[in-house]
Design a protein around this motif. Structure first.
Motif, short mmCIF file in Angstrom:
data_model
loop_
_atom_site.label_atom_id
_atom_site.label_comp_id
_atom_site.label_asym_id
_atom_site.label_seq_id
_atom_site.Cartn_x
_atom_site.Cartn_y
_atom_site.Cartn_z
N VAL A 400 13.21 -1.62 -0.72
CA VAL A 400 11.91 -1.13 -1.18
C VAL A 400 11.13 -2.25 -1.85
O VAL A 400 9.91 -2.36 -1.68
N GLY A 401 11.83 -3.10 -2.62
CA GLY A 401 11.14 -4.20 -3.29
C GLY A 401 10.50 -5.17 -2.32
O GLY A 401 9.35 -5.59 -2.51
N THR A 402 11.22 -5.54 -1.26
CA THR A 402 10.65 -6.44 -0.26
C THR A 402 9.46 -5.79 0.45
O THR A 402 8.43 -6.44 0.68
N HIS A 403 9.60 -4.53 0.78
CA HIS A 403 8.48 -3.79 1.40
C HIS A 403 7.25 -3.81 0.49
O HIS A 403 6.13 -4.08 0.94
N LEU A 404 7.47 -3.52 -0.80
CA LEU A 404 6.36 -3.47 -1.74
C LEU A 404 5.72 -4.85 -1.91
O LEU A 404 4.49 -4.98 -1.95
N LYS A 481 10.18 4.01 -0.43
CA LYS A 481 9.08 3.36 0.28
C LYS A 481 7.81 4.20 0.22
O LYS A 481 6.70 3.67 0.15
N GLU A 482 7.97 5.51 0.24
CA GLU A 482 6.81 6.39 0.13
C GLU A 482 6.12 6.19 -1.21
O GLU A 482 4.88 6.12 -1.29
N ASP A 483 6.92 6.07 -2.28
CA ASP A 483 6.35 5.79 -3.59
C ASP A 483 5.62 4.45 -3.59
O ASP A 483 4.53 4.31 -4.16
N ALA A 484 6.26 3.45 -2.99
CA ALA A 484 5.67 2.11 -2.94
C ALA A 484 4.33 2.12 -2.22
O ALA A 484 3.35 1.51 -2.67
N ASP A 485 4.26 2.84 -1.09
CA ASP A 485 3.01 2.91 -0.34
C ASP A 485 1.92 3.62 -1.14
O ASP A 485 0.75 3.24 -1.10
N PHE A 486 2.31 4.66 -1.85
CA PHE A 486 1.35 5.35 -2.72
C PHE A 486 0.83 4.42 -3.80
O PHE A 486 -0.38 4.36 -4.06
N ALA A 487 1.72 3.65 -4.41
CA ALA A 487 1.31 2.72 -5.47
C ALA A 487 0.34 1.67 -4.93
O ALA A 487 -0.66 1.33 -5.58
N VAL A 488 0.64 1.13 -3.75
CA VAL A 488 -0.24 0.13 -3.14
C VAL A 488 -1.61 0.74 -2.83
O VAL A 488 -2.66 0.11 -3.06
N ALA A 489 -1.61 1.97 -2.36
CA ALA A 489 -2.88 2.64 -2.06
C ALA A 489 -3.72 2.85 -3.31
O ALA A 489 -4.93 2.64 -3.32
N VAL A 490 -3.07 3.27 -4.38
CA VAL A 490 -3.78 3.46 -5.65
C VAL A 490 -4.31 2.12 -6.17
O VAL A 490 -5.45 2.03 -6.63
N PHE A 491 -3.48 1.08 -6.06
CA PHE A 491 -3.91 -0.23 -6.53
C PHE A 491 -5.10 -0.73 -5.72
O PHE A 491 -6.07 -1.27 -6.27
N GLU A 492 -5.05 -0.52 -4.41
CA GLU A 492 -6.18 -0.95 -3.59
C GLU A 492 -7.44 -0.16 -3.92
O GLU A 492 -8.54 -0.72 -3.95
N SER A 493 -7.30 1.13 -4.17
CA SER A 493 -8.47 1.91 -4.55
C SER A 493 -9.06 1.40 -5.86
O SER A 493 -10.29 1.42 -6.05
N ALA A 494 -8.21 0.90 -6.77
CA ALA A 494 -8.70 0.31 -8.02
C ALA A 494 -9.44 -0.99 -7.76
O ALA A 494 -10.44 -1.29 -8.42
N LEU A 495 -8.95 -1.79 -6.80
CA LEU A 495 -9.64 -3.03 -6.45
C LEU A 495 -11.00 -2.75 -5.83
O LEU A 495 -11.99 -3.45 -6.10
#
Length: 504
Positions: A400-404, A481-495
């Protein structure tokens, strides 16, 4: 390097679905400005109804009756309950906890195996000093020592990472008969008067004398430091700097090692007591050193009569994925290792592990700790070690870490203010800058804009680095991985929101 595969380890009863890697496309979670907020992954846990003090009373008491402890966010979260990678506030709102109580909740909030171990021990015996024999203390010491390589087989139990580092400094000085301690600028090793001397952050240093005999050498930061290239780090993601080194050589490593030599020649005595370094900086902003830097640094320190101490308070217990201990990623063997935070999944606990030779020197003077080796702490610590193995969490950190990391690297390539993505396993830093040319830190108010947006959309991040411009991502090691994808999506929405706000 991309890690793949599914976890096959036995998982704690009732949590196998939670911990299985989910092979979902990140695209399905990506948020564009017209699609609304990212959808939070499901959770089958329902928190109890909050019946504690009203929010306003908690804030009032905080201001009137607690010491000056900092809080996160403009409106601090009143945390009510936790479940694995999730926390719930007093209103029942759910958050993905990517900071894990400052890298402390290792196997998951209220992990059932750990909770059950705590309940059983609480019903049997809360406390007895370690001058008596009690089975859980000895069971834990043997279990922890069995996970240590080489001659690292003797365990001292204490209560916090700061205390563990104090003890390690004391050990180094008593064993070597030398006084000077060397550490790295930007590193953090605690805020006790003793360990404060090896902490390289002015924010933690009051205007009083502290840490006599402590000296700092240049932080070998290959992104923001003087030297660095695109092949320096042991990470799936390298820095954006160019590299002209010939194969098999690293000019950045050579130059930072030369700075260490200069520090020893100008600031320390002919002999030193020891050298402190985290395998990867935590509070310092997840800084990774050039490959082989620690290996050569250890050789230099030992030639000066010192011992080498690895501060594993944040990097230990499989968090980096490829190895159980962070120092193993550098192919070094420390003389002393300090442990805390994830060791007890949030229960106050720490340890120093060293060799029999050093212990013989140290026990010339009586060292005693009333609560070190507390039966509750040891029962919990044993359950944590079991959960890491049974839930396959080291492997989960790698997968999961590498994916994130790789998903976050895509945002670095897409957004000018994302300067660097780095780390290994589930110890990740995202350094924010004004632009990639100047590398000036993103101003605090802009950092807060992104940070607050992530919180409002259900993702909790830490902050760190010398300029507080690095988002620290160090979640419970059970995230998917689902959590990681959610976190990336939220971070991108913040950007995206940041871009919109700045362009107005």
């Amino acid at each position: 390097m991309r890690l793949a595969g599914t976890m096959t380890s036995a998982l704690s009863k009732g949590y196998h679905k939670l911990l299985q890697p989910l092979h979902l496309s990140a695209v399905s979670f990506r948020c564009l400005s017209n699609n609304g907020p990212p959808k939070m992954p499901p959770c089958d846990f329902t928190p109890e109804k909050y019946t504690g003090l009203p929010y306003e009373d908690v804030v009032r008491i905080r201001k009137s009756n607690l010491s000056a402890v900092m809080t996160y966010y403009k409106k601090p979260i009143l945390v009510h309950q936790g479940h694995m990678q999730w926390v719930f506030d007093h209103e029942g709102k759910r958050y993905l906890d990517l900071f894990a109580g400052i890298v402390t909740v290792s196997v998951g909030h209220c992990h059932p195996k750990v909770t059950e171990a705590a309940k059983k021990q609480m019903e049997r015996l809360w406390h007895t000093t370690n001058i008596y024999l009690h089975s859980p203390i000895h069971t834990y010491a043997e279990k922890l020592a069995s996970r240590m390589p080489g001659k690292l087989k003797v365990v001292f139990l204490c209560n916090s990472g700061s205390e563990a580092n104090d003890v390690a400094m004391f050990m180094a000085r008593v064993h070597t008969g030398n006084f000077d301690i060397i550490s790295l600028r930007s590193g953090y090793h605690g805020a006790n008067p003793y360990s404060l001397g090896i902490t390289g952050h002015s924010s933690y240093k009051p205007a009083v004398a502290n840490g006599f005999g402590c000296h700092m050498t240049m932080c070998p930061d290959v992104f923001r430091g003087v030297w660095g290239g695109s092949h320096c780090r042991d990470s799936p993601v390298q820095s954006i700097r160019t590299c002209s080194c010939s194969p098999g050589s690293c000019e950045a490593k050579d130059n930072y090692i030369e700075q260490l030599r200069e520090t020893l020649d100008t600031s320390a005595g002919k002999k030193v007591a020891g050298f402190f370094a985290e395998p990867m900086m935590g509070v310092g902003g997840v800084v990774q050193y050039p490959k082989n830097f620690l290996k050569e640094a250890y050789e230099i320190i030992r030639a000066k009569g010192g011992v080498c101490i690895s501060d594993e308070v944040q990097t230990g217990f499989g968090r980096t994925g490829s190895n159980y201990w962070g120092f193993e990623n550098h192919e070094v063997m420390p003389d002393i290792v300090t442990l805390a935070k994830g060791i007890g999944n949030g229960f106050p606990m720490a340890a120093v592990v060293t060799t029999e030779e050093i212990v013989k020197s140290f026990t010339q003077a009586l060292y005693f700790n009333t609560f070190g080796g507390n039966p509750m702490a040891c029962a919990i610590g044993s359950a944590v070690l079991d959960a890491i193995d049974e839930d396959g969490l080291q492997n989960n950190c790698a997968v999961v870490g590498t994916h994130l990391l790789l998903e976050l690297a895509k945002l670095r390539d897409k957004y000018e203010i994302v300067g660097d993505v780095r780390g290994k396993g589930l110890m990740i830093g995202v350094e924010m800058v004004k632009d990639k040319k100047s590398l000036k830190p993103l101003p605090a108010e802009e950092m807060s804009l992104i940070w607050e947006h992530c919180k409002d959309n259900g993702v909790l991040l830490g902050k760190g680095g010398l300029y507080s411009n690095t988002f620290r991502i160090k979640p419970p090691m059970c995230i998917t991985k689902e959590d990681a994808d959610f976190a990336v999506a939220v971070f991108e929405s913040a950007l995206i929101r940041h871009q919109q706000m700045i362009s107005r």
